[in-house]
Scaffold this motif. Structure first.
Motif, PDB file in Angstrom:
ATOM      1  N   MET A   1       0.837  -1.178   0.000  1.00 29.07           N
ATOM      2  CA  MET A   1       0.000   0.000   0.000  1.00 29.07           C
ATOM      3  C   MET A   1       0.885   1.246   0.000  1.00 29.07           C
ATOM      4  N   ARG A   2       0.655   2.100  -0.931  1.00 26.15           N
ATOM      5  CA  ARG A   2       1.412   3.343  -1.008  1.00 26.15           C
ATOM      6  C   ARG A   2       0.765   4.367  -0.087  1.00 26.15           C
ATOM      7  N   LEU A   3       1.589   5.073   0.661  1.00 28.07           N
ATOM      8  CA  LEU A   3       1.088   6.095   1.571  1.00 28.07           C
ATOM      9  C   LEU A   3       1.121   7.450   0.885  1.00 28.07           C
ATOM     10  N   ASP A   4      -0.028   8.100   0.831  1.00 24.54           N
ATOM     11  CA  ASP A   4      -0.016   9.459   0.299  1.00 24.54           C
ATOM     12  C   ASP A   4       0.400  10.414   1.432  1.00 24.54           C
ATOM     13  N   ARG A   5       0.541  11.668   1.094  1.00 25.51           N
ATOM     14  CA  ARG A   5       1.039  12.650   2.061  1.00 25.51           C
ATOM     15  C   ARG A   5       0.171  12.710   3.308  1.00 25.51           C
ATOM     16  N   ASP A   6      -1.149  12.723   3.144  1.00 27.43           N
ATOM     17  CA  ASP A   6      -2.050  12.810   4.294  1.00 27.43           C
ATOM     18  C   ASP A   6      -1.952  11.578   5.178  1.00 27.43           C
TER      19      ASP A   6
ATOM     20  N   ASN B   1      -0.532  11.318   9.181  1.00 25.00           N
ATOM     21  CA  ASN B   1      -1.376  10.800  10.263  1.00 25.00           C
ATOM     22  C   ASN B   1      -0.769   9.604  10.995  1.00 25.00           C
ATOM     23  N   LEU B   2       0.341   9.095  10.507  1.00 22.95           N
ATOM     24  CA  LEU B   2       0.997   7.982  11.187  1.00 22.95           C
ATOM     25  C   LEU B   2       1.666   8.467  12.472  1.00 22.95           C
ATOM     26  N   PRO B   3       1.607   7.662  13.526  1.00 18.14           N
ATOM     27  CA  PRO B   3       2.313   8.039  14.758  1.00 18.14           C
ATOM     28  C   PRO B   3       3.825   7.890  14.567  1.00 18.14           C
ATOM     29  N   ASP B   4       4.591   8.645  15.317  1.00 16.40           N
ATOM     30  CA  ASP B   4       6.054   8.565  15.241  1.00 16.40           C
ATOM     31  C   ASP B   4       6.561   7.143  15.463  1.00 16.40           C
TER      32      ASP B   4
END
Length: 77
Positions: A1-6, A10-13
Motif C-alpha cells: 500500500m502506497r502512503l499518500d502525504r495525508d 497521520n501515522l504516529p512517530d
C-alpha cells in the motif's frame, strides 16, 4: 500500500524507522520490506538505529528480516 502525504502525516512517530526525521515509515509488512530495500540510502550514522527499528517492527508484524547487512548494523557491526 502506497502512503499518500495525508496518510503519512497521520501515522504516529512510533511506526517510523527514524521517528525524529519521520523517515522510513513501517506501519505494515509491505513497508518493512520497503525499508529493507531502501536501507542502503540511509545515512551511515543512522543505519544502526534504523536497522534496530526495522527488526523490532518486523518482529511485531511477524515478518522475517533476511538482510545480513541489517542484522549486522543492528548488532553494532
Amino acid at each position: 500500500m502506497r502512503l499518500d502525504r495525508d496518510a503519512r502525516q497521520n501515522l504516529p512517530d512510533s511506526v517510523y524507522g527514524l521517528p525524529e526525521r519521520r523517515e522510513y515509515p513501517i506501519p505494515d509488512a509491505a513497508h518493512v520490506r520497503a525499508a529493507e530495500a531502501y536501507f542502503r540510502y540511509c545515512p551511515d550514522d543512522l543505519k544502526p538505529k534504523l536497522a534496530r527499528a526495522i527488526i523490532a517492527r518486523a518482529k511485531i508484524l511477524g515478518v522475517d528480516v533476511e538482510s545480513s547487512v541489517i542484522h549486522g548494523y543492528a548488532k553494532g557491526k
